[in-house]
Design an enzyme around this catalytic site. Sequence first.
Site, mmCIF file in Angstrom:
data_model
loop_
_atom_site.group_PDB
_atom_site.id
_atom_site.type_symbol
_atom_site.label_atom_id
_atom_site.label_comp_id
_atom_site.label_asym_id
_atom_site.label_seq_id
_atom_site.Cartn_x
_atom_site.Cartn_y
_atom_site.Cartn_z
ATOM 1 N N GLU A 193 0.859 -1.185 0.000
ATOM 2 C CA GLU A 193 0.000 0.000 0.000
ATOM 3 C C GLU A 193 0.900 1.241 0.000
ATOM 4 O O GLU A 193 2.048 1.208 0.419
ATOM 5 C CB GLU A 193 -0.988 0.023 1.161
ATOM 6 C CG GLU A 193 -1.954 -1.153 1.171
ATOM 7 C CD GLU A 193 -2.715 -1.357 -0.147
ATOM 8 O OE1 GLU A 193 -2.853 -0.402 -0.927
ATOM 9 O OE2 GLU A 193 -3.177 -2.486 -0.407
ATOM 10 N N ASP A 310 5.410 19.141 -30.371
ATOM 11 C CA ASP A 310 5.664 19.932 -29.169
ATOM 12 C C ASP A 310 7.165 19.963 -28.980
ATOM 13 O O ASP A 310 7.782 18.939 -28.689
ATOM 14 C CB ASP A 310 4.972 19.297 -27.961
ATOM 15 C CG ASP A 310 5.054 20.161 -26.716
ATOM 16 O OD1 ASP A 310 4.890 21.392 -26.847
ATOM 17 O OD2 ASP A 310 5.270 19.621 -25.619
ATOM 18 N N ASP A 448 3.369 16.097 -23.085
ATOM 19 C CA ASP A 448 3.965 16.415 -24.383
ATOM 20 C C ASP A 448 3.114 15.923 -25.553
ATOM 21 O O ASP A 448 2.876 16.654 -26.519
ATOM 22 C CB ASP A 448 5.373 15.813 -24.455
ATOM 23 C CG ASP A 448 6.194 16.138 -23.214
ATOM 24 O OD1 ASP A 448 6.513 17.319 -23.022
ATOM 25 O OD2 ASP A 448 6.476 15.226 -22.434
#
Length: 493
Positions: A193, A310, A448
């Site tokens: 966890e 980009d 991106d």
Amino acid sequence: MKIDDIDLSKLDLSRLTMEEKLQVYELMRLRDIRAKRNRLAIYSAYAKQVEFHNAGASFRERLFMAGNQLGKTVAGAFEVAMHATGRYPDWWKGKRFPYATRSMVGSESAELTRKGVQRLLLGPPEMRDEWGTGAIPHACLRDTSMKQGVPDAVSSVVVRHECGEDSVIQFNSYDQGRTKWQADTVDFVWFDEEPPLSIYSEGLTRTQATNGQVFVTFTPLLGMSDVVKRFLIDKPAGSNVTTMTIYDAGHYTDEQREAIIASYPEHEREARAKGIPILGSGRVFPVAEEAIKIRAFPIPPHWPRITGIDFGVDHPTAAAWLAWDRDSDTIYVTDTYRKSEPGIAGHAMAVRARGEWVPIAWPHDGLQRDKGGSGEQLAKQYRDQGLNLLKEKATFEDGSNGVEAGLSDMLTRMQTMRFRVFAHLEDWFEEFRLYHRKDGMVVKLTDDLMSATRYALMMRRMAKTQEESEARIRTNRPPVAPAFGVFDEVTGY
């Protein structure tokens, strides 16, 4: 009669006397006890569990992110048992410790550590005569120390390693605070966890001197937490993520899987069934992946294409290739590219290899000048490398270029089934899953390909077919052959 001599498939009980039946029953009971006391010898892992284990041979930090009840904690427990005992299965390709180890394991609280980690490693906490029926073989258990204040909870166990020396496993919990994890140097740490980042960092620090390992197993119900961000966005060197969905677990039928998924609250389904972090109302695109995924298919030549790019400066350079079915007004993302290296020339070569004729939409920051030395605009540098960049930066038809308007267009298309993405583009879906807002603002991290897709979608009016585009291209440089000289009928280049 010996235990292993019994073949139940050939045993005809009707031919046995009552005394023989009782003898067979007793032998079968003993065989069952022997098997229960050495579960490690029969551990059989699913493909995703094997992938997680194998990553230990190459990565110091590992995250096994999976849905609920799929086997992530089981995998963690059996790996701990292997490292503590030195007993590895024949198929094992992960990290090996040929010597006795010291380790720390734990979960959110002492109670949860007892119910989860301790139970899987030792056996039922409240039944001490069955300790040794968990992942650690009964024959290897040497000693146990009990935790004060928590009934049947163990503080540490001593385990005999194959080398003849003893391993030590210390049981901790996150609610004890960071200081409890400031132990001596250890060989590995298992967090079951999601831990707070401060405790995770402390566990990582404990393994530095040994060049040891830290592995984490959890269902990402806390959303874009610091630990999730570390693995999925920051991606430090030496880290690895394995994701397991309900469809990777063989202990469910198709009908059971669908029933389980339907039983979860809608906003938790992707986390609990697929191990995808809960982002809730913070997701930029609150759309199920299945709604936009589509199997790759050959793109008709009359569908116009456009690419969005980009430019990477302090982040990867990314490109997304789109095809437009004008008849249904549906956009398809057919290919992607995302890399931090190898610089402008390398990025340009990779993009050109996917089709020089495809027009490329680019952002406003392409007008910025390179601060690294050339002083030239980024767009000009890419254009000089032969990329078919559009004349002007990406805008809508009215000249605006608002991010929210672009995202709204993408979301509307997704919701109306007019935006589809080829299913194999895992890097695109990786960003899609993590794309989220904080305090209402889009978080500009690992976006991106999302940005490249948005630029291309904004400029779809400039999309061209190969015939239309090549008729307009005029250049004095010789054409660059596609990579390997292969034409791909799916991508179209």
